[in-house]
Design a protein around this motif. Structure first.
Motif, mmCIF file in Angstrom:
data_model
loop_
_atom_site.group_PDB
_atom_site.id
_atom_site.type_symbol
_atom_site.label_atom_id
_atom_site.label_comp_id
_atom_site.label_asym_id
_atom_site.label_seq_id
_atom_site.Cartn_x
_atom_site.Cartn_y
_atom_site.Cartn_z
ATOM 1 N N TRP A 1 -6.264 0.285 -2.214
ATOM 2 C CA TRP A 1 -6.395 0.995 -3.493
ATOM 3 C C TRP A 1 -7.774 0.817 -4.086
ATOM 4 C CZ3 TRP A 1 -3.406 4.778 -4.050
ATOM 5 C CH2 TRP A 1 -2.101 4.740 -3.541
ATOM 6 N N GLN A 2 -8.327 -0.387 -3.902
ATOM 7 C CA GLN A 2 -9.695 -0.615 -4.376
ATOM 8 C C GLN A 2 -10.673 0.315 -3.664
ATOM 9 O OE1 GLN A 2 -10.783 -3.020 -6.810
ATOM 10 N NE2 GLN A 2 -12.624 -1.755 -6.590
ATOM 11 N N THR B 1 -9.985 3.124 -2.179
ATOM 12 C CA THR B 1 -9.744 4.518 -2.575
ATOM 13 C C THR B 1 -10.429 4.805 -3.907
ATOM 14 O OG1 THR B 1 -7.597 4.372 -1.503
ATOM 15 C CG2 THR B 1 -7.969 6.259 -2.947
ATOM 16 N N GLN B 2 -10.262 3.850 -4.844
ATOM 17 C CA GLN B 2 -10.893 4.033 -6.149
ATOM 18 C C GLN B 2 -12.411 4.145 -6.007
ATOM 19 O OE1 GLN B 2 -9.966 0.966 -9.070
ATOM 20 N NE2 GLN B 2 -11.871 1.522 -10.115
ATOM 21 N N ASN B 3 -12.996 3.229 -5.237
ATOM 22 C CA ASN B 3 -14.442 3.281 -5.026
ATOM 23 C C ASN B 3 -14.861 4.600 -4.398
ATOM 24 O OD1 ASN B 3 -14.761 0.754 -6.076
ATOM 25 N ND2 ASN B 3 -14.853 -0.294 -4.091
ATOM 26 N N THR B 4 -14.076 5.054 -3.408
ATOM 27 C CA THR B 4 -14.402 6.313 -2.735
ATOM 28 C C THR B 4 -14.428 7.456 -3.732
ATOM 29 O OG1 THR B 4 -13.310 5.503 -0.744
ATOM 30 C CG2 THR B 4 -13.746 7.857 -0.856
ATOM 31 N N LEU B 5 -13.409 7.531 -4.594
ATOM 32 C CA LEU B 5 -13.326 8.638 -5.540
ATOM 33 C C LEU B 5 -14.459 8.575 -6.567
ATOM 34 C CD1 LEU B 5 -9.468 8.889 -6.021
ATOM 35 C CD2 LEU B 5 -10.972 10.374 -4.690
ATOM 36 N N VAL B 6 -14.739 7.359 -7.050
ATOM 37 C CA VAL B 6 -15.843 7.217 -8.014
ATOM 38 C C VAL B 6 -17.154 7.657 -7.370
ATOM 39 C CG1 VAL B 6 -17.228 5.556 -9.307
ATOM 40 C CG2 VAL B 6 -14.732 5.397 -9.346
ATOM 41 N N ASN C 1 -20.141 -7.163 -9.485
ATOM 42 C CA ASN C 1 -19.163 -6.073 -9.441
ATOM 43 C C ASN C 1 -19.476 -4.997 -10.480
ATOM 44 O OD1 ASN C 1 -18.362 -7.230 -11.825
ATOM 45 N ND2 ASN C 1 -16.482 -8.142 -10.998
ATOM 46 N N ASN D 1 -16.314 -4.598 -4.242
ATOM 47 C CA ASN D 1 -17.006 -3.697 -5.154
ATOM 48 C C ASN D 1 -17.610 -2.481 -4.464
ATOM 49 O OD1 ASN D 1 -16.549 -5.677 -7.098
ATOM 50 N ND2 ASN D 1 -18.370 -6.772 -6.382
ATOM 51 N N ILE E 1 -15.572 1.242 0.643
ATOM 52 C CA ILE E 1 -14.970 2.577 0.535
ATOM 53 C C ILE E 1 -14.043 2.771 1.736
ATOM 54 C CG2 ILE E 1 -16.882 3.561 -0.786
ATOM 55 C CD1 ILE E 1 -17.863 4.847 1.819
#
Lengths: 380, 310, 356
Positions: free
Chosen positions: C116-117, C119-124, C217, C307, C310
């Protein structure tokens, strides 16, 4: 030998959005050996599609195309022994004039290099482009490119020339020159030619016969003068001739044609020709309308000059009848004759020059008397 | 009102000022886009002591100048550069040729439904390569060797005695596999580049050639291919930089140290000696040299390739 | 002229006689053996017309079919296979077993914090990178479009980072971001801003005397995004510049005649016309962002830390470092679906508009 026959040729395009579109609808025409046939019509009438079917660039949906008696429907383009000149010339930009002209011979014959070279040189001599032979198309003017395109067709020595608006990209003066030259060339080579154009002047001046298409249907195939003087229908009458023929909606009452602005008495003979039709259209060409001084004959009407377009040799005169919101019509008169805006004149529609059409079908019911062409007196 | 009544000279002055502002911003852009490269170039000529003590983008002082870092980097990367060339040049040529052929068959010769095939192939440009990595490794390291072993030992068993094995650890073979992989994944973008070019070629000219009796192959050879030469330049330049610059496929497909490509060697250099920034910067410049040269000489073609990707 | 013409005609006639001699040879042959050649010809023609598919399809197939099959095998074959692998439990050395297929990998993913981390980084990364690239690219393109001198030089230099490998740029940026001696921190020191930045950005519970751009981070992902913008804004510039050049000069002149200021002219007249350029550029940029693996891997290896992680780096690490092939494949499928979400609508709309 190379008689080209189109027999009920039809082309149907399938469109994802609009379903079937009939581009060419049962066109039949015989083109004699050595004949120059112009195919004319407004854009979208199917004339280019017809030409492309003859070339083999489009499949034929139904009907037959025969060349020298042999059906060529299924032959690929290269085997049909036809050569085509395109509007854009379609020259190969990376090849010299010589290579452009030799390409077809290299691809479709077993001729030796020497034979090909000789044939190319003869064709360039014939067209007067022998000094351009080692140049590339990009270094040539439009007129020169046009000649190369012609040369590429001639050098193949085909049974049929197909030309798709070959002069459309030239300027007016060059176009007029090439028109004459092309006509001479075709006469000398004697190769059957099908020439597509939207320009009726080209069609009138160059061809042995004209085929007029509208909405994919053949309207008439006849000599230029026949099409002009004896049109099959209103479309042909209106399409051929510049300025175009004047049309008036008329009702027939006995031997009189009643229009909104005038009544036209017919002779017994003419009335008989019309049979019992009543819903008719009266047609008369601008140059057949006479401007007379104070006439009061049966076919004389009062008119007012609206606009005068001087063309030098003649004047195109836009007129109305002497009544408010009357129909407009056009007459052409001698260029030396002085006509002015607002002038009240008498116009005469000579009976031997009128055409009458069936308003419902557009069919010509009565065309002008041909032998009367010579009898028409010049207007003074 | 006041603007209109103002001295026309001040208006000119105003325009001059805005022009000066424009060029100032553009020059700042130059600094922004060049400073990491400039810093790298300056640092690679500095001694260890010097790059710690000086500002990174300042040129080296006389006693802080050395070619040692560059020499080290060159020696480390040279085999990688050669491997990269061996791998990238054939891959690029193959992709371009395949792309041209595909685009010809799907554009110049037109038939109903071809756009479907075009979409199918062009979508391949946008695939994240992670989605094919595991199967790719499986294919080159398991399936293909197994198939070949079986085939060779069955058909030529009399000669091999059933003991032949596919030389999975052969460095050149790994490079070859990488090259083929790049060639295949390059087909979609090359097809797109050639297709947009072939769409601009006049249909009438192709029809003229058909009437001249040319076959589909002859039209390709005599007309399309000669006319495509400028597009070949664009495609070769662009695709070469793409293949040369890649790291991911190389990481997965090449594991023999002797056949590592330049990007792999540079990545190893960066990861290994953390503090020797002069050496790593020299490595970066050396590894970038082939694409930099190509870009400086053929920048126009590269830009066209880049723009063609949309 | 007459003479030349005669020569041409003679040449034509001799050609014709050559051809007709060939024909008559063929004829003799044909009469000897019946009229088989003619029949054969016709049969071939009807065959061509009775084909279930268009002749052009068959004629063109030798050109496009082999490359398309090759690419399809490597692209679609591999993706399909990857999808199947993601349903297995394949890991470690050895070979996958396709006996039992289930969604266990995807279930595992759902409860994996690292996933999930990532995924979040990828989307950001995807969103921020794309927006800033577009904005900067548009700005630079408008500047370049002002009839400037040395236009080619500016354009070439602005696009230069894109010609460089991710590995090269990552190496350069690792030096720029270096905590002790990097350009950024040295500049901050020169301007006496280092202390301020440290107080502003320092993550809680960290003691530091220098800014750790790539480790904190608060800054790690931003640092990556900044470097990627540096590398790819030139691409957006090229696309926008092409779009600007396609707008007729009359539009600029009409706006000028209407008395619009430069800013208003661009906001109201010019930029709205760049929609198509913006759409296509953003699709390509998003795809670049999904592929940013090479950059992060070169910067931090396969373990860049939470941090910066991705999906692309996580997939590689899981599959090729930990040898958990099936799990890696499952992550790859998620990545693929993300890409599909971006390009699917785009390709479909291009297809509908007949742009392909």
């Amino acid at each position: 030998m190379a008689q080209l026959t189109l027999d009920d040729v039809t082309k149907i395009f399938h469109d994802d959005d609009e379903g079937e579109i009939v581009a060419v609808d049962e066109v039949s025409v015989d083109i004699e050996d050595g004949e120059f046939l112009c195919v004319v019509g407004p854009s979208g009438c199917g004339k280019s599609t017809t030409l492309r079917m003859i070339a083999g660039l489009e499949d034929i949906s139904s009907g037959e195309i025969r060349l020298g008696g042999e059906i060529i429907n299924d032959q690929p383009p290269a085997q049909r022994d036809v050569a085509m000149v395109f509007q854009s010339y379609a020259l190969y930009p990376h090849m010299t004039v010589r290579e452009n002209m030799a390409f077809g011979l290299e691809q479709s014959t077993d001729m030796s290099d020497e034979q090909i070279a000789q044939q190319v040189e003869e064709a360039t001599d014939l067209l007067g482009i022998d000094d351009l032979i080692d140049r590339k198309p990009g270094e040539l003017s439009g007129g020169q490119q046009q000649r190369v395109a012609l040369g590429r067709a001639i050098v193949r020595d085909p049974e049929v020339f197909l030309m798709d608006e070959p002069l459309a990209n030239l300027d007016a003066k060059l176009r007029a020159e090439m028109r004459t030259e092309l006509q001479h060339l075709q006469e000398r080579l004697g190769v059957t030619t099908v020439y597509v154009t939207h320009d009726q002047t080209e069609a009138m001046t160059m061809s042995d016969r004209i085929a007029i298409l509208n909405d994919g249907k053949l309207q008439q195939a006849a000599t230029p003068l026949e099409c002009y003087h004896e049109p099959n229908n209103m479309f042909v009458a209106g399409f051929i001739g510049e300025p175009s023929m004047n049309f008036f909606d008329v009702d027939r009452r006995g031997s009189t044609l009643v229009a909104d602005d005038f009544e036209y008495d017919l002779s017994e003979e003419t009335a008989r020709e019309l049979g019992d039709r009543t819903d008719l259209t009266l047609g008369i060409r601008p140059e057949d309308i006479e401007l007379v001084e104070g006439g009061s004959g049966a076919h004389d009407y009062a008119g007012v000059v609206d606009v005068v377009e001087p063309r030098g040799s003649e004047n195109t005169v836009h007129m109305t009848f002497d009544a408010s919101d009357s129909a407009n019509f056009v007459a052409t008169v001698d260029g030396m004759r002085d006509v002015e805006w607002g002038e009240h004149v008498t116009v005469r529609f000579p009976e031997e020059a009128i055409h009458v059409f069936d308003s419902a079908t557009g069919e010509a019911v009565r065309n002008r008397e041909l032998d009367s062409v010579e009898k028409v007196e010049p207007i003074v | 009102m006041s603007t209109e009544s103002r001295n026309p000279l001040s208006k000119i002055q105003e325009m001059e000022n805005s022009r000066i502002g424009l060029y100032a911003v553009l020059l700042f852009g130059l600094v922004f886009y060049l400073f990491p490269v400039e810093t790298a170039v300056m640092t690679m000529f500095k001694t260890q002591q010097s790059f710690i003590e000086t500002v990174p983008f300042a040129p080296p002082s006389a006693d802080g100048f050395t070619l040692e870092a560059l020499t080290t980097a060159w020696n480390t990367l040279r085999p990688g550069l050669i491997n990269s060339m061996i791998m990238a040049i054939p891959a690029t040529i193959l992709s371009a040729l395949f792309g041209s052929l595909t685009a010809y068959g799907l554009t110049t010769i037109s038939w109903r439904g071809q756009v479907g095939v075009v979409v199918f192939i062009i979508a391949g440009i946008f695939i994240p390569y992670q989605a094919v990595l595991v199967p790719l490794a499986q294919f080159w390291y398991q399936i293909l060797p197994d198939l070949l072993n079986g085939f060779v030992n069955t058909v030529f068993g009399f000669a091999t005695g059933g003991n032949w094995t596919y030389p999975i650890r052969n460095g050149y073979l790994q490079l070859f596999q990488l090259s083929v992989t790049h060639a295949a994944y390059g087909i979609p973008i090359c097809t797109l580049l050639f297709r947009s070019y072939y769409q601009s070629i006049s249909d009438e000219m192709i029809e003229a050639a058909r009437l001249d009796g040319a076959t589909a192959f002859s039209i390709y050879k005599n007309i399309i291919l000669p006319l495509s030469l400028p597009m070949f330049a664009v495609t070769l330049i662009y695709q070469f930089t793409q293949v040369y610059n890649d790291l991911l496929f190389a990481l997965v497909l090449v594991n023999e140290p002797s056949s590592q490509v330049a990007t792999q060697r540079l990545a190893a250099l960066t990861g290994g000696v953390v503090q020797s920034f002069n050496t790593t910067m020299a490595g970066a410049i050396v590894a970038a040299l082939p694409t930099l040269l190509v870009y400086i000489v053929f920048g126009e073609q590269f830009a066209k390739g880049v723009a063609g990707e949309t | 002229m007459r003479e030349i013409l005669n020569r041409l005609r003679t040449a034509g006639d001799s050609l014709r006689s050559v051809v007709s001699r060939d024909e008559s040879d063929g004829q003799t042959l044909a009469t000897d053996g019946g009229t088989e050649t003619a029949v054969g010809d016709r049969r071939r023609d009807t065959l061509r017309n009775s084909l279930p598919v268009e002749w052009e399809l068959i004629e063109s197939a030798p050109f496009w079919l082999p490359p398309v099959l090759l690419a399809a095998f490597f692209v679609y074959g591999a993706i399909a296979w990857n999808a199947v692998l993601s349903l297995t439990d394949f890991q470690g050395l050895g070979e996958p077993s396709y006996g039992q297929l289930d969604l266990s990998m995807y279930a595992q993913m759902a409860s994996d914090g690292a996933f999930w981390q990532a995924t979040q980084n990828t989307l950001v990364l995807l969103v921020v990178f794309t927006i800033f690239c577009l904005a900067l690219g548009l700005f630079v393109a408008i500047l370049i479009d002002q009839n400037i001198r040395f236009e080619n030089t500016f354009r070439t230099i602005y696009l230069l980072p894109m010609a460089l490998s991710f590995v090269v740029t990552a190496t350069m940026w690792s030096w720029v971001y270096n905590a002790k001696n990097g350009v950024f921190n040295q500049l901050l020191r020169l301007l006496n801003l280092e202390g301020l930045i440290i107080t502003l950005l320092k993550p809680a519970g960290v003691t530091a005397e220098v800014v750790q751009w790539l480790s904190w981070n608060t800054t790690a992902l931003a640092a990556v995004i900044f470097a990627l913008i540096w590398q790819f804004s030139g691409y957006a510039m090229v696309v926008f510049l092409a779009g600007l050049r396609a707008i007729p000069t009359e539009h600029y002149e009409a706006a000028r005649v209407d008395g619009a200021s430069t800013v208003r002219m661009y906001m109201r007249v010019i930029i709205p016309q760049l929609r198509a350029s913006a759409v296509s550029a953003s699709v390509v940029l998003m795809v670049f962002a999904l592929k940013a693996f090479d950059f992060i891997y070169s910067l931090r290896g396969s373990q860049p830390g939470a941090n910066m992680d991705i999906l692309a780096t996580m997939m590689y690490r899981v599959a090729f470092d930990s040898l958990r092939w099936a799990y890696g494949s499952a992550i790859a499928i998620v990545l693929f679906l993300l890409a599909l979400l971006v390009i699917g609508p785009y390709l479909y709309s291009e297809y509908r508009r007949g742009e392909l």
